[in-house]
Design an enzyme around this catalytic site. Structure first.
Site, PDB file in Angstrom:
ATOM      1  N   GLU A  45      41.142  30.705  37.936  1.00  0.00           N
ATOM      2  CA  GLU A  45      41.461  32.104  38.235  1.00  0.00           C
ATOM      3  C   GLU A  45      41.787  32.337  39.708  1.00  0.00           C
ATOM      4  O   GLU A  45      41.051  33.036  40.401  1.00  0.00           O
ATOM      5  CB  GLU A  45      40.266  32.985  37.872  1.00  0.00           C
ATOM      6  N   ARG A  90      39.805  44.985  55.296  1.00  0.00           N
ATOM      7  CA  ARG A  90      39.101  43.697  55.344  1.00  0.00           C
ATOM      8  C   ARG A  90      38.424  43.437  56.687  1.00  0.00           C
ATOM      9  O   ARG A  90      37.429  42.745  56.748  1.00  0.00           O
ATOM     10  CB  ARG A  90      40.018  42.543  54.932  1.00  0.00           C
ATOM     11  N   GLY A 147      38.811  31.348  44.056  1.00  0.00           N
ATOM     12  CA  GLY A 147      38.134  31.198  45.338  1.00  0.00           C
ATOM     13  C   GLY A 147      38.787  30.236  46.302  1.00  0.00           C
ATOM     14  O   GLY A 147      38.206  29.920  47.341  1.00  0.00           O
ATOM     15  N   CYS A 171      39.484  57.834  61.717  1.00  0.00           N
ATOM     16  CA  CYS A 171      38.402  58.300  62.584  1.00  0.00           C
ATOM     17  C   CYS A 171      37.154  57.446  62.408  1.00  0.00           C
ATOM     18  O   CYS A 171      36.111  57.919  61.947  1.00  0.00           O
ATOM     19  CB  CYS A 171      38.100  59.752  62.268  1.00  0.00           C
ATOM     20  N   GLU A 172      37.258  56.173  62.744  1.00  0.00           N
ATOM     21  CA  GLU A 172      36.155  55.219  62.717  1.00  0.00           C
ATOM     22  C   GLU A 172      36.415  54.239  63.846  1.00  0.00           C
ATOM     23  O   GLU A 172      37.513  53.667  63.916  1.00  0.00           O
ATOM     24  CB  GLU A 172      36.170  54.395  61.408  1.00  0.00           C
ATOM     25  N   GLY A 175      43.273  34.096  42.872  1.00  0.00           N
ATOM     26  CA  GLY A 175      43.765  35.433  43.185  1.00  0.00           C
ATOM     27  C   GLY A 175      44.405  35.420  44.559  1.00  0.00           C
ATOM     28  O   GLY A 175      45.621  35.429  44.731  1.00  0.00           O
ATOM     29  N   ARG A 176      43.530  35.325  45.582  1.00  0.00           N
ATOM     30  CA  ARG A 176      43.975  35.308  46.970  1.00  0.00           C
ATOM     31  C   ARG A 176      45.073  34.262  47.222  1.00  0.00           C
ATOM     32  O   ARG A 176      46.074  34.546  47.880  1.00  0.00           O
ATOM     33  CB  ARG A 176      42.762  34.971  47.850  1.00  0.00           C
ATOM     34  N   TYR A 231      44.015  41.613  48.415  1.00  0.00           N
ATOM     35  CA  TYR A 231      42.892  42.441  48.872  1.00  0.00           C
ATOM     36  C   TYR A 231      43.266  43.370  50.026  1.00  0.00           C
ATOM     37  O   TYR A 231      42.439  43.667  50.890  1.00  0.00           O
ATOM     38  CB  TYR A 231      41.680  41.556  49.242  1.00  0.00           C
TER      39      TYR A 231
HETATM   40  C1  LIG Z   1      37.519  37.563  42.660  1.00  0.00           C
HETATM   41  C2  LIG Z   1      37.470  36.644  41.530  1.00  0.00           C
HETATM   42  C3  LIG Z   1      38.455  35.667  41.387  1.00  0.00           C
HETATM   43  C4  LIG Z   1      39.544  35.447  42.395  1.00  0.00           C
HETATM   44  O1  LIG Z   1      39.036  35.014  43.611  1.00  0.00           O
HETATM   45  P1  LIG Z   1      40.041  34.572  44.783  1.00  0.00           P
HETATM   46  O2  LIG Z   1      39.137  34.245  45.899  1.00  0.00           O
HETATM   47  O3  LIG Z   1      40.923  35.715  45.047  1.00  0.00           O
HETATM   48  O4  LIG Z   1      40.796  33.384  44.264  1.00  0.00           O
HETATM   49  C5  LIG Z   1      38.401  34.874  40.265  1.00  0.00           C
HETATM   50  N1  LIG Z   1      37.442  35.033  39.331  1.00  0.00           N
HETATM   51  C6  LIG Z   1      36.476  35.961  39.441  1.00  0.00           C
HETATM   52  C7  LIG Z   1      35.469  36.097  38.388  1.00  0.00           C
HETATM   53  C8  LIG Z   1      36.458  36.791  40.541  1.00  0.00           C
HETATM   54  O5  LIG Z   1      35.493  37.705  40.653  1.00  0.00           O
END
Ligand SMILES: *Cc1c(COP(=O)(O)O)cnc(C)c1O
Length: 432
Positions: free
Chosen positions: A291, A331, A249, A362-363, A293-294, A391
């Protein structure tokens, strides 16, 4: 000058990524095109695991959340950095398996895993399964018994934190489809049940409080809540929780005005909270998983488009239409997300206009953004949209039967395709 440090301009006045001319990339591979900088992906992963080493004595594992962007090559890169992986579906697990990823470093998530997915996860030997609800615990216990396995599990907990982010991506509060509630005693009851299970081994607790969070305080608060619960489990049930997964997150810079806290500061402050809570509650310091991701993938990527029509509606707005849109980047239509855009072949010019960049679906809501500062864009120009590495490809669709773009990685002056552009044949490949 740009939102990502890997972007620049060259002597032709063209935008570069990882030192490579984006206009040449558009010519060579066509548009729309996703481009990602491999060195930046690696650097972002290292920022996390190096700060884990520095501030938490290396008692942790960084698990890249592969839903942000997953493909074989991405899994190989994460593996080569020694990091772990998060998967949320059988498709993401399958991708990791096919990439030769060390599956003991994989965590399997999801609020509604199917029996087929649970079986597959056990077959391929994932390191741990993050159990979301009580019926999943019962199903997993039965499946593990039938398969003669004893998987390690964690429980997903709702720590009840308001992370001040968009409602759609806020997941730590009680009204969420994810996880067990603390306040109601549901989580403690689940832990009690899991301890009694013969075919699963409870090893940890997990929380994930949302996404695109700029402040560190909600993460510190979540860590406190989770450690207090670990202490409660020790005192009430005499059971030691050895691992604490604090989720992802971490916010990134989509616009110049965004100011996310650096990862290093996050790790420094959260480690301090973990250590002091452990002392206060007299519990052992847990192994920590995070964890992101982004924050790994987004800043490493851009999307290149070719401008088609330009429509000036006097006193209303100017539309600049591109050859992609919500199919490759949903997004905006989902969250009204904001992006920085640059005319790649006029990168040295002033961003003198404010325009709406529109997609070709077409939106009416198929936009990349409204009121975006941009150089004067005309038909045939190349527009780069920044920080699209997460994403975007992973949320792309074939709406309007539009083919998904290719993904190209740049690395040390070279470029290579890691996901091919879809062909027309691909569009009908499952039609009978
Ligand atoms: C989506 C998600 C992440 C990654 O979130 P980011 O905002 O991309 O860092 C990590 N853990 C869980 C359980 C998620 O659902």
């Amino acid at each position: 000058m740009y939102v990502s440090e890997n972007l620049g301009t060259n002597e032709k006045g063209h935008l570069t990524i990882g030192g490579i001319d984006t206009v040449s990339l558009a010519e060579e591979y066509g548009t729309p095109l996703y481009v990602m900088d491999e060195q930046m992906i690696r650097k972002n992963l290292r920022r996390f695991h190096e700060s884990m080493q520095k501030y938490y004595d290396n008692k942790g594992l960084v698990c890249y959340a592969s839903k942000a962007f997953s493909c074989l090559e991405m899994c190989r890169i994460v593996a080569s950095e020694g990091d772990g992986l998060d998967a949320v579906s059988i498709g993401e697990l399958y991708t990791a398996v096919k990439a030769g990823f060390p599956m003991e470093k994989v965590g399997f998530h999801g609020n509604n895993k199917t029996d087929e997915e649970l079986r597959y996860a056990l077959e391929c030997g994932v390191g741990h399964i993050i159990v979301d609800n009580i019926s999943e615990l019962h199903r997993l216990e039965a499946i593990a018994k039938e398969m003669g396995k004893k998987p390690e599990i964690m429980f997903r907990i709702k720590p009840g934190i308001d992370a001040h982010t968009h409602n759609f991506v806020k997941t730590g509060q009680i009204d969420s489809k994810f996880g067990f509630a603390l306040e109601t005693g549901e989580a403690l009851e689940a832990v009690r049940e899991a301890i009694a299970c013969e075919n699963v081994a409870l090893c940890g607790l997990h929380c994930h409080i949302g996404s695109q969070i700029f402040d560190i305080a909600p993460f510190e608060e979540a860590a406190r809540v989770m450690l207090k619960f670990i202490a409660e489990i020790k005192n009430e049930l005499n059971f030691e929780i050895k691992q604490l997964n604090l989720g992802g997150g971490f916010g990134i810079k989509y616009l110049e005005s965004h100011d996310p806290a650096p990862f290093e500061t996050y790790m420094e402050r959260v480690s301090k909270v973990v250590k002091s809570c452990c002392e206060e509650y007299k519990i052992a310091q847990p192994f920590i998983l995070i964890e992101p991701g982004r924050s790994i993938a987004a800043p490493a990527g851009i999307t290149l488009y070719t401008v088609g029509a330009r429509k000036e509606i006097p006193n209303i707005r100017t539309y600049v239409s591109i050859d992609g849109g919500m199919c490759d980047n949903p997004r905006y239509i989902l969250y009204q997300s904001e992006y920085e855009a640059i005319v790649a072949n006029k990168a040295n010019e002033e961003r003198s206009e404010r325009v709406t960049i529109a997609g070709k679906c077409c939106e009416s809501g198929d936009l990349i953004g409204e009121n975006m500062p941009l150089q004067h864009a005309e038909s045939g120009d190349i527009i780069a949209v920044c920080a699209t590495g997460a994403y975007n490809y992973s949320m792309s669709s074939n709406y309007n039967r539009i083919q998904k773009p290719a993904v190209v990685f740049v690395n040390e002056g070279e470029s290579r395709v890691v996901i091919k552009r879809e062909s027309l044949e691909d569009i009908i490949r499952n039609d009978l």
